[in-house]
Motif scaffolding. Structure first.
Motif, PDB file in Angstrom:
ATOM      1  N   ALA A  77      32.633  28.963  48.900  1.00 25.01           N
ATOM      2  CA  ALA A  77      33.834  29.163  49.785  1.00 25.01           C
ATOM      3  C   ALA A  77      35.174  28.571  50.802  1.00 25.01           C
ATOM      4  N   SER A  78      35.855  29.229  50.970  1.00 23.79           N
ATOM      5  CA  SER A  78      36.826  28.779  51.437  1.00 23.79           C
ATOM      6  C   SER A  78      36.286  27.122  52.281  1.00 23.79           C
ATOM      7  N   GLN A  79      35.862  27.265  53.091  1.00 16.24           N
ATOM      8  CA  GLN A  79      36.408  25.682  54.517  1.00 16.24           C
ATOM      9  C   GLN A  79      35.610  25.067  53.392  1.00 16.24           C
ATOM     10  N   LEU A  80      36.014  23.948  53.064  1.00 18.98           N
ATOM     11  CA  LEU A  80      35.975  22.812  52.042  1.00 18.98           C
ATOM     12  C   LEU A  80      36.374  21.235  51.790  1.00 18.98           C
ATOM     13  N   TYR A  81      36.094  20.756  52.234  1.00 19.72           N
ATOM     14  CA  TYR A  81      36.350  19.170  52.267  1.00 19.72           C
ATOM     15  C   TYR A  81      38.132  19.570  51.152  1.00 19.72           C
ATOM     16  N   GLY A  82      38.684  18.938  51.819  1.00 26.79           N
ATOM     17  CA  GLY A  82      39.805  18.830  51.094  1.00 26.79           C
ATOM     18  C   GLY A  82      40.174  18.521  49.706  1.00 26.79           C
ATOM     19  N   GLY A  83      39.273  17.746  48.768  1.00 27.44           N
ATOM     20  CA  GLY A  83      39.402  16.660  48.028  1.00 27.44           C
ATOM     21  C   GLY A  83      38.249  17.609  46.948  1.00 27.44           C
ATOM     22  N   THR A  84      37.072  18.006  47.280  1.00 27.60           N
ATOM     23  CA  THR A  84      36.249  19.297  46.758  1.00 27.60           C
ATOM     24  C   THR A  84      37.275  20.606  46.220  1.00 27.60           C
ATOM     25  N   HIS A  85      38.071  20.797  47.211  1.00 30.51           N
ATOM     26  CA  HIS A  85      38.944  21.562  46.979  1.00 30.51           C
ATOM     27  C   HIS A  85      39.532  21.569  45.947  1.00 30.51           C
ATOM     28  N   ASN A  86      41.076  20.390  45.833  1.00 28.74           N
ATOM     29  CA  ASN A  86      41.457  19.990  44.849  1.00 28.74           C
ATOM     30  C   ASN A  86      40.871  19.649  43.279  1.00 28.74           C
ATOM     31  N   PHE A  87      39.117  18.834  43.497  1.00 29.79           N
ATOM     32  CA  PHE A  87      38.747  19.010  42.694  1.00 29.79           C
ATOM     33  C   PHE A  87      38.850  20.680  41.822  1.00 29.79           C
ATOM     34  N   ILE A  88      38.014  21.060  42.621  1.00 33.97           N
ATOM     35  CA  ILE A  88      37.652  22.351  41.964  1.00 33.97           C
ATOM     36  C   ILE A  88      38.737  23.868  40.717  1.00 33.97           C
ATOM     37  N   ALA A  89      40.181  23.715  41.821  1.00 37.17           N
ATOM     38  CA  ALA A  89      41.052  23.949  41.928  1.00 37.17           C
ATOM     39  C   ALA A  89      42.444  22.942  40.718  1.00 37.17           C
ATOM     40  N   HIS A  90      41.923  22.731  40.212  1.00 35.57           N
ATOM     41  CA  HIS A  90      42.649  21.279  39.750  1.00 35.57           C
ATOM     42  C   HIS A  90      41.578  21.387  38.189  1.00 35.57           C
ATOM     43  N   VAL A  91      41.265  20.962  38.652  1.00 38.53           N
ATOM     44  CA  VAL A  91      40.022  19.458  37.917  1.00 38.53           C
ATOM     45  C   VAL A  91      39.119  20.511  37.175  1.00 38.53           C
ATOM     46  N   LEU A  92      38.530  21.094  37.568  1.00 33.12           N
ATOM     47  CA  LEU A  92      37.658  21.925  37.069  1.00 33.12           C
ATOM     48  C   LEU A  92      38.325  23.052  35.729  1.00 33.12           C
ATOM     49  N   ALA A  93      39.419  23.300  36.478  1.00 29.06           N
ATOM     50  CA  ALA A  93      40.417  24.153  36.938  1.00 29.06           C
ATOM     51  C   ALA A  93      40.929  23.980  34.498  1.00 29.06           C
ATOM     52  N   SER A  94      40.890  22.534  35.247  1.00 25.20           N
ATOM     53  CA  SER A  94      41.673  21.932  33.556  1.00 25.20           C
ATOM     54  C   SER A  94      40.644  22.225  32.690  1.00 25.20           C
ATOM     55  N   ARG A  95      39.332  21.639  32.664  1.00 24.73           N
ATOM     56  CA  ARG A  95      38.929  22.234  32.037  1.00 24.73           C
ATOM     57  C   ARG A  95      37.642  22.849  31.871  1.00 24.73           C
TER      58      ARG A  95
END
Ligand code: PLP
Length: 454
Positions: free
Chosen positions: A122-140
């Protein structure tokens, strides 16, 4: 005792924990004072390892033939009390304590999804979670689709054969929006996908996601659970209700032999808690985001007063909203308890015990310069990035917690550049209102042009 992978058998009567009200569970669930040398407080097991009686004993503990702790990266008795206490508060079957809220989100999602898989958030997310999903999960190799939490058609469309989780915050940080969990659970389950809910802002006192069909709950225990801003921690709670066997094609990791843990089949060995057993045995054990026993003790200490703290923080929030609503410098307030807020109906449906989340956002007529002047003038509210503390806190999310979001992502999350976030604590309300009044007066004096222009 707990086993090498921490599957809890009864140190005490866990069934009786479930019968208590939450106020009582926060003090007693998971531990009875008579158990450990009659210590009334939960002892801190400050040890990395647990001694074997013999070679055979060690082999049996490793093979789960016998139950007992082995090494604190995987399980520790102080953490086990915290885990059982939070599981009781959430109405789940078992929990896993980890080093921080972000570690909880990582372990929770990595237990479900790996390279080639997909999650919907969902788009309403804590910034750290947004970052984790958009960048770290994506890199995995785990890609994601972001949907508005109320756009159910978009959610249905985003769910596909590769989707392994829907992730949402029950109460958004900092937007304060309320997720329609029953609806999200229905749609996720119709597609055979598990619903993971970050319940940090609400805490189990205000909202229990499992009552509405969620499958997994995560917490940053750093916030309301600990409540005193002195320890980082995270928890993952398993409802025990998702049928991993029935969805074995999507989630083979639970019902086929696990190469990372002696070929165990989690749904066979732990039929009621396969998810949390795998999270512990495969993710926590191998990646190592273990919570320190001393931190677990501090979080348990804070948790004892959760119910009292939530009541006072809730009434302080209502007093602050009332004050801000009448203040000429305040342009807009974001809180789902407000008449006219888009999520007010959801707040009335989902929030328990007449309590409101102790988190609100507001915008000043003078925009970002006024927000900065207000912020710099605060004397009692602490200028820092945390929430859920017994002390009242203030932050400007667009400049701090959410500064890595694009303008578009900020807008989607409902974060204006000059939005001020307040996390209400348990001080006397009159002192909080006096601090806000003087800081708003400073903001007005510092930004006369912006006010006139507005
Ligand atoms: C809603 C939410 N989830 C998760 C986190 C991450 O928690 P931690 O800071 O304990 O890693 C935060 C932190 O602010 C949060 O607000």
């Amino acid at each position: 005792m707990t086993s090498a992978i921490g599957t809890v058998t009864e140190r005490h009567d866990a069934a009786s924990d479930a019968l208590w009200r939450q106020d009582t569970q926060a003090l007693h669930a998971g531990y009875r004072g008579r158990e450990q040398q009659r210590s009334a407080a939960v002892p801190i097991y400050q040890t990395s390892s647990f001694v074997f009686d013999s070679a055979q004993h060690g082999a049996d503990l490793f093979g789960l033939v016998e139950e007992g702790e082995v090494y604190s990266r995987t399980a520790n008795p102080t953490l086990a009390v915290l885990e059982q206490r939070v599981a009781a508060l959430e109405g789940g079957v078992a929990a896993l304590a980890v080093a921080s809220g972000m570690a909880a989100i990582d372990v929770a999602l990595a237990t479900l999804a790996s390279a080639g898989d997909h999650v919907v958030v969902a788009s309403q997310l804590y910034g750290g979670t947004h970052n984790f999903i958009a960048h770290v999960l994506a890199s995995r190799g785990v890609d994601s689709t972001v949907v508005d939490k109320n756009d159910f058609a978009a959610l249905r469309q985003a769910l596909g054969p590769r989707t392994r989780a829907v992730f949402v915050e029950s109460v958004g940080n900092p937007s304060g929006g309320i997720a329609d969990l029953a609806r999200l659970a229905d749609i996720s389950h119709a597609a055979g996908v598990a619903l993971v809910v970050d319940n940090t802002v609400a805490s189990p006192l205000l909202l229990r996601p499992f009552d509405w069909g969620a499958d997994i709950v995560v917490h940053s225990a750093t916030k309301a659970i600990g409540g005193h801003g002195n320890a980082l921690g995270g928890l993952i709670v398993d409802s025990g209700r998702f049928d991993w066997r029935a969805h074995a094609a999507r989630y083979p990791q639970f019902s086929t032999p696990e190469p990372a843990y002696q070929g165990f089949v989690f749904t066979e060995k732990f039929p009621d808690r396969a998810y949390i057993a795998r999270a512990r045995a495969v993710l926590l054990r191998n990646c190592g985001a273990a919570l320190a026993p001393h931190s677990a003790f501090l979080l348990l200490q804070g948790l004892e007063t959760l119910a009292l703290r939530q009541q006072r923080a809730s009434s302080n929030t209502l007093a602050v909203i009332d004050f801000l609503q009448q203040h000429p410098e305040v342009e807009r307030i974001h809180h789902a308890g407000l008449a006219g807020h888009a999520d007010r109906g959801l707040a009335q449906r989902y929030l328990r015990g007449g309590l409101v989340p102790a988190l609100l956002g507001f915008e000043l007529r003078g925009g970002r310069p006024a927000a900065r002047a207000f912020y710099d003038s605060l004397r009692l509210f602490l200028r820092l990035v945390n929430i859920g503390d017994s002390k009242s806190l203030a932050a400007i999310p667009a400049e701090t917690t959410h500064s890595l979001l694009t303008d578009e992502a900020l807008a989607r999350s409902g974060i204006a550049p000059g939005l001020v976030r307040l996390s209400l604590g348990i001080e006397h309300p009159d002192d909080l209102l006096a601090d806000l009044a003087q800081a708003l007066a400073h903001a007005a004096a510092a930004t006369p042009r912006q006010r006139l222009a507005a």
